[in-house]
Enzyme design. Structure first.
Site, mmCIF file in Angstrom:
data_model
loop_
_atom_site.group_PDB
_atom_site.id
_atom_site.type_symbol
_atom_site.label_atom_id
_atom_site.label_comp_id
_atom_site.label_asym_id
_atom_site.label_seq_id
_atom_site.Cartn_x
_atom_site.Cartn_y
_atom_site.Cartn_z
ATOM 1 N N ASP A 1 0.777 -1.246 0.000
ATOM 2 C CA ASP A 1 0.000 0.000 0.000
ATOM 3 C C ASP A 1 0.810 1.298 0.000
ATOM 4 O O ASP A 1 0.464 2.250 0.723
ATOM 5 C CB ASP A 1 -0.951 0.004 1.206
ATOM 6 C CG ASP A 1 -1.977 -1.111 1.154
ATOM 7 O OD1 ASP A 1 -1.898 -1.955 0.244
ATOM 8 O OD2 ASP A 1 -2.847 -1.149 2.047
ATOM 9 N N LYS B 1 -6.896 -5.068 -3.189
ATOM 10 C CA LYS B 1 -7.601 -5.614 -2.025
ATOM 11 C C LYS B 1 -8.613 -4.604 -1.521
ATOM 12 O O LYS B 1 -8.529 -3.413 -1.817
ATOM 13 C CB LYS B 1 -6.609 -5.982 -0.909
ATOM 14 C CG LYS B 1 -5.794 -4.812 -0.377
ATOM 15 C CD LYS B 1 -4.720 -5.304 0.575
ATOM 16 C CE LYS B 1 -3.902 -4.162 1.146
ATOM 17 N NZ LYS B 1 -4.645 -3.247 2.000
ATOM 18 N N CYS C 1 -2.210 -2.471 7.684
ATOM 19 C CA CYS C 1 -2.092 -3.397 6.548
ATOM 20 C C CYS C 1 -0.774 -4.162 6.525
ATOM 21 O O CYS C 1 -0.743 -5.322 6.114
ATOM 22 C CB CYS C 1 -2.324 -2.649 5.239
ATOM 23 S SG CYS C 1 -4.024 -2.012 5.122
#
Length: 199
Positions: free
Chosen positions: A11, A98, A145
Site C-alpha cells: 500500500d 484488495k 495493513c
C-alpha cells in the site's frame, strides 16, 4: 543459486503518504527508502508483489476511516517514484488489489489487479505456486495493513510461513506507539521476524 525470496510492498499509495486522504507520517520517507532499496538489491528477489487498497464499496470501512484509495482514482495509484522504479526492474513485478468490498487490510488475500474471476489465486497462494520460501514485507501502515499482511502470511500453512520478515526501516505506521510495540515484540509473537533492510 536461484533465489526463492519475494518482496511484498504494501500500500505505498498516494492517499497513504503525506498530503493524501489518509496520509501517514513518514510515508514519503518509506517510499523513497523502498526505491533506494530496490536500486541496491535489484536481484535479491525472485519476484516482487505490490498491494493496493482498491475500494469500490467497502461497506462500513469508510465510517471508520476517511474516504481513501477509491478504485481507479489518483489516490489509489502507487507513489510515482516507486512505480517508476518497479517498471525499471528485470524481475517479475506483480500487482494485487484488495478491499474492493471489505476492509481489505491483509494483502495475503489480495487478488491480481484487474482480476474478475473469484477463482483467481490470492497473493498467499501465488507465492507458494511460484516456489517462494521466504518473504520480506515493507510499506504502509505498520499497525494496520503491514501487520495484517505479515501475520497472515506467517499463519499460512505454506513453505514461506516460517520465514516472513518485516523490514523495520521501510515501514511507517498510523500510531507511532502501536507501531513501535509491534516492531519491538508484537510481530515476534506472531512468528514474524523484524530486521532492518541492511541485514
Amino acid at each position: 543459486m536461484k533465489t526463492t525470496k519475494a518482496l511484498v510492498i504494501v500500500d505505498v499509495q498516494n492517499d497513504f503518504v503525506e498530503g493524501g486522504a489518509l496520509g501517514v507520517a513518514g510515508g514519503n520517507r518509506v517510499a523513497a527508502g523502498i526505491v533506494d532499496f530496490l536500486r541496491l538489491h535489484p536481484d535479491e528477489y525472485a519476484l516482487i508483489a505490490t498491494s493496493q487498497d482498491w475500494h469500490i464499496d467497502p461497506g462500513e470501512h469508510f465510517s471508520t476511516w476517511p474516504v481513501h484509495c477509491v478504485a481507479g482514482t489518483p489516490g489509489a495509484a502507487l507513489v510515482t517514484p516507486l512505480a517508476e522504479a518497479l517498471a525499471a526492474l528485470h524481475v517479475p513485478v506483480l500487482h494485487f488489489h484488495k478491499g474492493q468490498y471489505d476492509d481489505g487490510y491483509s494483502a495475503a488475500h489480495a487478488t491480481p489487479a484487474g482480476a474478475t474471476d473469484e477463482g483467481d489465486a490470492t497473493l498467499a497462494e501465488l507465492l507458494e505456486n511460484e516456489g517462494i520460501t521466504e518473504v520480506d514485507v515493507v510499506g504502509i501502515a505498520t499497525d494496520h495493513c503491514v501487520r495484517a499482511t505479515a501475520t497472515d502470511l506467517a499463519a499460512e500453512k505454506r513453505p514461506y510461513a516460517q520465514r516472513v520478515k518485516v523490514l523495520a526501516d521501510l515501514v511507517a505506521g498510523v500510531s507511532p506507539e502501536v507501531s513501535q510495540q509491534l516492531l519491538d515484540e508484537g510481530f515476534a509473537q506472531a512468528n514474524v521476524v523484524v530486521r532492518v533492510s541492511g541485514n
